[in-house]
Scaffold this active site. Structure first.
Site, mmCIF file in Angstrom:
data_model
loop_
_atom_site.group_PDB
_atom_site.id
_atom_site.type_symbol
_atom_site.label_atom_id
_atom_site.label_comp_id
_atom_site.label_asym_id
_atom_site.label_seq_id
_atom_site.Cartn_x
_atom_site.Cartn_y
_atom_site.Cartn_z
ATOM 1 N N HIS A 2 -10.550 -6.381 -5.415
ATOM 2 C CA HIS A 2 -10.218 -6.266 -3.990
ATOM 3 C C HIS A 2 -11.158 -7.114 -3.125
ATOM 4 O O HIS A 2 -11.582 -6.700 -2.048
ATOM 5 C CB HIS A 2 -10.275 -4.800 -3.541
ATOM 6 C CG HIS A 2 -9.330 -4.480 -2.416
ATOM 7 N ND1 HIS A 2 -8.124 -3.846 -2.615
ATOM 8 C CD2 HIS A 2 -9.409 -4.704 -1.090
ATOM 9 C CE1 HIS A 2 -7.510 -3.679 -1.459
ATOM 10 N NE2 HIS A 2 -8.277 -4.207 -0.505
ATOM 11 N N ASP A 42 -6.173 -0.377 -6.395
ATOM 12 C CA ASP A 42 -7.637 -0.263 -6.405
ATOM 13 C C ASP A 42 -8.186 0.273 -5.088
ATOM 14 O O ASP A 42 -9.363 0.086 -4.772
ATOM 15 C CB ASP A 42 -8.281 -1.616 -6.729
ATOM 16 C CG ASP A 42 -7.870 -2.717 -5.759
ATOM 17 O OD1 ASP A 42 -7.139 -2.419 -4.797
ATOM 18 O OD2 ASP A 42 -8.254 -3.882 -5.977
ATOM 19 N N LYS A 52 -1.719 -4.465 -8.703
ATOM 20 C CA LYS A 52 -2.756 -5.330 -8.126
ATOM 21 C C LYS A 52 -4.074 -4.558 -8.036
ATOM 22 O O LYS A 52 -4.184 -3.597 -7.266
ATOM 23 C CB LYS A 52 -2.327 -5.801 -6.742
ATOM 24 C CG LYS A 52 -3.288 -6.760 -6.064
ATOM 25 C CD LYS A 52 -2.726 -7.197 -4.716
ATOM 26 C CE LYS A 52 -3.639 -8.202 -4.036
ATOM 27 N NZ LYS A 52 -4.952 -7.619 -3.666
ATOM 28 N N TYR A 74 0.878 -1.163 0.000
ATOM 29 C CA TYR A 74 0.000 0.000 0.000
ATOM 30 C C TYR A 74 0.919 1.217 0.000
ATOM 31 O O TYR A 74 1.785 1.347 0.870
ATOM 32 C CB TYR A 74 -0.891 0.025 1.240
ATOM 33 C CG TYR A 74 -2.093 -0.867 1.167
ATOM 34 C CD1 TYR A 74 -3.067 -0.666 0.199
ATOM 35 C CD2 TYR A 74 -2.279 -1.895 2.086
ATOM 36 C CE1 TYR A 74 -4.185 -1.486 0.120
ATOM 37 C CE2 TYR A 74 -3.402 -2.711 2.035
ATOM 38 C CZ TYR A 74 -4.347 -2.498 1.049
ATOM 39 O OH TYR A 74 -5.455 -3.310 0.986
#
Length: 340
Positions: free
Chosen positions: A203, A114, A179, A86
């Site tokens: 997600h 996302d 991702k 992240y």
């Protein structure tokens, strides 16, 4: 729907597969999930040990309950581990984290794209967060009134954009995988910006309601990459909703190079620890073997679109098996009977 072929010699089935050059026993990986100690006292270390024993890959999460050192110290010699990131608003902190994981031998970095902001996770918001925060969140002020996810995710940078790919490529030698790709256009942009891979994912369905699932978006991404002449530039992974070996087969048939799973391994870990995670892996291997035999395929690389019928994939036609784990994931809110 499956389209099996018969009268083929399927006595010997080979489930081994290469991902970024690493030979593993199954075309799956344990995808990153936060706060493993909510399910087991040892947290993500349980996943590390099971992945090593079964020779599959674990993606280590930024928001783990365990440190990167703890997870990597419990890995077997030669065990492959990836890292999920992240992106912090503080790029100096990001660079230090990249240097730390790369120095420990991590070769592949999965950048979550996302989650520029957190989705409205109502069940999580009703369960207040009382545990210690992961290392990545300890320097920020935690709002513990809105649930675990919101409490520990305030550091995530909403300004992350395509221009940042070049920053990552300049600051790490790890392979860069995005991702959370959810359309063919972004799959092509990822390849054009020099990424090494993508994960087609929504997600886990917890960010934006009514987004398509990974299996629905996957054919669009593969078709767009092929049309642009870029399919061989990327490893394409998919996650979300994978619960059976047959699901793995379908994703591979529609173009995925491998499949990520999260919740099934958490269920196994929370119930039975390392043995539970290993049992989940065994079940998936048995089911994938059975599906390959039934469809007339003996090798992972030979699984292709000719073994599935996907023309109604986006129409949601058909009766799916009842998923009790999913149906119980979100409990109805209690209501007070009207006295009027």
């Amino acid at each position: 729907m499956f389209k099996p072929r018969v009268m083929r010699n399927v006595k010997v089935i080979d489930l081994t597969h290469r991902m970024f050059g690493k030979l593993v026993n199954l075309p799956i990986y344990i995808t990153a999930t936060a706060l493993g100690k909510l399910g087991h006292p040892e947290g993500e270390v349980v996943l590390t040990k099971a992945a090593g024993t079964k020779n599959i890959i674990q993606m280590m999460p930024t928001l783990a309950s365990c440190s990167v050192a703890e997870m990597m110290d419990n890995a077997l010699p030669g065990q492959e581990q990836w890292f999920q990131l992240y992106v912090n608003q503080d790029r100096v902190a990001v660079k230090k984290l990249l240097e730390k994981v790369e120095s420990r031998g991590v070769r592949v970095l999965f950048v979550t794209v996302d989650a520029p902001s957190l989705g409205k996770r109502e069940k999580d918001m009703r369960v207040k967060f009382v545990d210690d925060a992961p290392d990545e969140s300890k320097h920020t002020e935690l709002n513990r009134t809105q649930g675990a996810a919101r409490a520990i995710s305030t550091f995530i940078d909403p300004s992350l954009c395509w221009d940042d790919v070049s920053w990552f490529k300049a600051n790490t030698k790890m392979k860069i995988v995005l991702k959370g790709i959810q359309c063919g256009e972004d799959a092509v942009l990822a390849a054009q910006h020099g990424c090494d891979g993508i994960v087609v994912s929504n997600h886990g369905g917890r960010q934006l309601d009514t987004c398509r699932s990974g299996i629905e978006v996957l054919p669009e991404c593969i078709a767009a990459l092929k049309e642009a002449g870029l399919r061989d530039k990327l490893q394409v992974f998919m996650d979300g909703g994978v619960r059976r070996g047959g699901d793995i087969f379908k994703a591979l048939a529609l173009g995925a190079d491998a499949v990520g799973l999260g919740r099934p391994f958490l269920y196994g870990m929370a119930s039975y620890g390392q043995q539970g995670v290993e049992k989940v892996i065994d079940i998936l291997a048995e089911e994938l073997t059975m599906t390959m035999r039934m469809c007339g395929v003996t090798n992972i690389k030979d699984i292709g679109p000719e073994y599935v019928l996907a023309n109604n994939l986006n129409s949601h036609i058909g009766v799916a098996p009842k998923g009790y784990g999913f149906s119980n994931a979100y409990e109805r809110m209690e209501t007070i009977d009207s006295k009027l």
